[in-house]
Design a protein around this motif. Structure first.
Motif, PDB file in Angstrom:
ATOM      1  N   ASP A  53     -75.682 -19.680  56.428  1.00 43.54           N
ATOM      2  CA  ASP A  53     -75.803 -21.102  56.135  1.00 43.54           C
ATOM      3  C   ASP A  53     -77.183 -21.681  56.447  1.00 43.54           C
ATOM      4  OD1 ASP A  53     -73.143 -21.211  55.287  1.00 43.54           O
ATOM      5  OD2 ASP A  53     -72.445 -21.479  57.353  1.00 43.54           O
ATOM      6  N   ALA A  54     -78.074 -20.878  57.012  1.00 42.32           N
ATOM      7  CA  ALA A  54     -79.416 -21.370  57.347  1.00 42.32           C
ATOM      8  C   ALA A  54     -80.173 -21.729  56.073  1.00 42.32           C
ATOM      9  CB  ALA A  54     -80.182 -20.315  58.138  1.00 42.32           C
ATOM     10  N   GLU A  55     -80.944 -22.798  56.132  1.00 41.60           N
ATOM     11  CA  GLU A  55     -81.782 -23.201  55.007  1.00 41.60           C
ATOM     12  C   GLU A  55     -82.902 -22.176  54.813  1.00 41.60           C
ATOM     13  OE1 GLU A  55     -81.500 -25.828  52.857  1.00 41.60           O
ATOM     14  OE2 GLU A  55     -79.569 -26.205  53.822  1.00 41.60           O
ATOM     15  N   GLN A  56     -83.190 -21.846  53.572  1.00 44.45           N
ATOM     16  CA  GLN A  56     -84.272 -20.909  53.267  1.00 44.45           C
ATOM     17  C   GLN A  56     -85.610 -21.626  53.385  1.00 44.45           C
ATOM     18  OE1 GLN A  56     -83.803 -18.842  49.568  1.00 44.45           O
ATOM     19  NE2 GLN A  56     -85.805 -17.881  49.672  1.00 44.45           N
ATOM     20  N   CYS A  57     -86.592 -20.932  53.898  1.00 41.90           N
ATOM     21  CA  CYS A  57     -87.941 -21.474  53.997  1.00 41.90           C
ATOM     22  C   CYS A  57     -88.423 -21.880  52.598  1.00 41.90           C
ATOM     23  CB  CYS A  57     -88.871 -20.414  54.598  1.00 41.90           C
ATOM     24  SG  CYS A  57     -90.591 -20.927  54.703  1.00 41.90           S
ATOM     25  N   PRO A  58     -88.992 -23.055  52.432  1.00 36.41           N
ATOM     26  CA  PRO A  58     -89.429 -23.502  51.110  1.00 36.41           C
ATOM     27  C   PRO A  58     -90.806 -22.974  50.694  1.00 36.41           C
ATOM     28  CG  PRO A  58     -89.799 -25.238  52.689  1.00 36.41           C
ATOM     29  CD  PRO A  58     -89.102 -24.116  53.434  1.00 36.41           C
ATOM     30  N   ALA A  59     -91.475 -22.227  51.552  1.00 32.99           N
ATOM     31  CA  ALA A  59     -92.848 -21.793  51.254  1.00 32.99           C
ATOM     32  C   ALA A  59     -92.904 -20.846  50.053  1.00 32.99           C
ATOM     33  CB  ALA A  59     -93.454 -21.105  52.471  1.00 32.99           C
ATOM     34  N   PRO A  87     -90.824 -18.076  62.833  1.00 35.90           N
ATOM     35  CA  PRO A  87     -92.144 -17.802  63.411  1.00 35.90           C
ATOM     36  C   PRO A  87     -92.905 -16.805  62.528  1.00 35.90           C
ATOM     37  CG  PRO A  87     -90.487 -16.514  64.527  1.00 35.90           C
ATOM     38  CD  PRO A  87     -89.750 -17.389  63.533  1.00 35.90           C
ATOM     39  N   ASP A  88     -94.159 -16.628  62.790  1.00 43.03           N
ATOM     40  CA  ASP A  88     -94.990 -15.617  62.115  1.00 43.03           C
ATOM     41  C   ASP A  88     -95.242 -15.954  60.651  1.00 43.03           C
ATOM     42  OD1 ASP A  88     -95.020 -14.084  64.514  1.00 43.03           O
ATOM     43  OD2 ASP A  88     -93.110 -13.189  63.942  1.00 43.03           O
ATOM     44  N   GLU A  89     -95.688 -14.949  59.923  1.00 43.09           N
ATOM     45  CA  GLU A  89     -96.057 -15.149  58.530  1.00 43.09           C
ATOM     46  C   GLU A  89     -94.817 -15.257  57.631  1.00 43.09           C
ATOM     47  OE1 GLU A  89     -97.309 -12.180  60.049  1.00 43.09           O
ATOM     48  OE2 GLU A  89     -95.858 -10.767  59.267  1.00 43.09           O
ATOM     49  N   HIS A  90     -95.037 -15.804  56.441  1.00 46.04           N
ATOM     50  CA  HIS A  90     -93.983 -15.881  55.440  1.00 46.04           C
ATOM     51  C   HIS A  90     -93.770 -14.475  54.876  1.00 46.04           C
ATOM     52  CE1 HIS A  90     -94.066 -20.206  55.595  1.00 46.04           C
ATOM     53  NE2 HIS A  90     -95.384 -20.174  55.420  1.00 46.04           N
ATOM     54  N   THR A  91     -92.534 -14.186  54.475  1.00 44.24           N
ATOM     55  CA  THR A  91     -92.190 -12.851  53.992  1.00 44.24           C
ATOM     56  C   THR A  91     -91.257 -12.972  52.794  1.00 44.24           C
ATOM     57  OG1 THR A  91     -92.327 -11.991  56.250  1.00 44.24           O
ATOM     58  CG2 THR A  91     -91.183 -10.638  54.649  1.00 44.24           C
ATOM     59  N   SER A  92     -91.627 -12.364  51.675  1.00 42.94           N
ATOM     60  CA  SER A  92     -90.740 -12.361  50.510  1.00 42.94           C
ATOM     61  C   SER A  92     -89.674 -11.290  50.700  1.00 42.94           C
ATOM     62  CB  SER A  92     -91.537 -12.077  49.229  1.00 42.94           C
ATOM     63  OG  SER A  92     -91.847 -10.702  49.130  1.00 42.94           O
ATOM     64  N   TRP A  98     -97.698 -13.498  53.686  1.00 48.30           N
ATOM     65  CA  TRP A  98     -98.836 -14.403  53.580  1.00 48.30           C
ATOM     66  C   TRP A  98     -98.759 -15.466  54.664  1.00 48.30           C
ATOM     67  CZ3 TRP A  98     -94.470 -14.765  50.717  1.00 48.30           C
ATOM     68  CH2 TRP A  98     -93.878 -16.010  50.568  1.00 48.30           C
ATOM     69  N   ARG A  99     -99.916 -16.077  54.918  1.00 43.39           N
ATOM     70  CA  ARG A  99    -100.037 -17.183  55.883  1.00 43.39           C
ATOM     71  C   ARG A  99    -100.806 -18.303  55.215  1.00 43.39           C
ATOM     72  NH1 ARG A  99    -101.621 -13.044  59.865  1.00 43.39           N
ATOM     73  NH2 ARG A  99     -99.860 -12.803  61.260  1.00 43.39           N
ATOM     74  N   ASP A 100    -100.300 -19.484  55.278  1.00 40.13           N
ATOM     75  CA  ASP A 100    -101.009 -20.686  54.788  1.00 40.13           C
ATOM     76  C   ASP A 100    -101.739 -20.452  53.468  1.00 40.13           C
ATOM     77  OD1 ASP A 100    -100.195 -22.037  57.110  1.00 40.13           O
ATOM     78  OD2 ASP A 100    -101.919 -21.233  58.212  1.00 40.13           O
ATOM     79  N   GLY A 101    -101.058 -19.859  52.510  1.00 39.67           N
ATOM     80  CA  GLY A 101    -101.648 -19.653  51.190  1.00 39.67           C
ATOM     81  C   GLY A 101    -102.565 -18.455  51.086  1.00 39.67           C
ATOM     82  N   LYS A 102    -102.681 -17.658  52.136  1.00 34.07           N
ATOM     83  CA  LYS A 102    -103.547 -16.483  52.096  1.00 34.07           C
ATOM     84  C   LYS A 102    -102.721 -15.240  52.393  1.00 34.07           C
ATOM     85  CE  LYS A 102    -107.569 -19.040  53.330  1.00 34.07           C
ATOM     86  NZ  LYS A 102    -108.557 -19.402  54.276  1.00 34.07           N
ATOM     87  N   LYS A 103    -102.983 -14.214  51.624  1.00 31.50           N
ATOM     88  CA  LYS A 103    -102.256 -12.962  51.805  1.00 31.50           C
ATOM     89  C   LYS A 103    -102.533 -12.375  53.181  1.00 31.50           C
ATOM     90  CE  LYS A 103    -101.312  -9.314  48.645  1.00 31.50           C
ATOM     91  NZ  LYS A 103    -101.687  -8.534  47.503  1.00 31.50           N
ATOM     92  N   ALA A 104    -101.474 -11.948  53.868  1.00 34.73           N
ATOM     93  CA  ALA A 104    -101.639 -11.348  55.183  1.00 34.73           C
ATOM     94  C   ALA A 104    -101.924  -9.863  55.079  1.00 34.73           C
ATOM     95  CB  ALA A 104    -100.391 -11.589  56.023  1.00 34.73           C
TER      96      ALA A 104
END
Length: 106
Positions: A53-59, A87-92, A98-104
């Motif tokens: 039921d957790a909301e998915q990150c919108p990034a 926490p940490d970087e976004h993950t597909s 990626w972090r803040d629009g930049k590939k990690a």
């Protein structure tokens, strides 16, 4: 003649999480990734979330949106699969990070 030393023993591992590429743990019933909040029951490889039921990150991130080298990939957009406020970087779901629009990672 002594010959060579024997190879080291094999170390059996759990499979890697397909999102963060870290080794999963096993709780007796499922393979688990605490970092991503996902688990895979023993009877199949389809993953599930600890908190369905957790909301998915919108990034989102469009890594090739302004690429002159890959104009045919300009439409590709990654969506973060993790829970909102993680926490940490976004993950597909496919392991792109990626972090803040930049590939990690490349």
């Amino acid at each position: 003649m002594a010959g060579r030393e024997k190879p080291a023993e094999l170390e059996y591992r759990s499979p890697d999480c397909p999102m963060c590429w870290k080794e999963t743990s096993h709780d007796g019933d499922s393979f688990c990734c605490d970092r991503c909040g996902a688990y895979w029951p023993n009877e199949h490889s389809e993953g599930r979330w600890y908190d369905e039921d957790a909301e998915q990150c919108p990034a989102t991130f469009a890594p090739w949106a302004s690429s002159e080298c890959h104009p045919n990939l300009a439409h590709v957009v990654w969506r973060c699969a993790l829970a909102d406020e993680h926490p940490d970087e976004h993950t597909s779901r496919d392991g792109d990070k990626w972090r803040d629009g930049k590939k990690a990672y490349c």
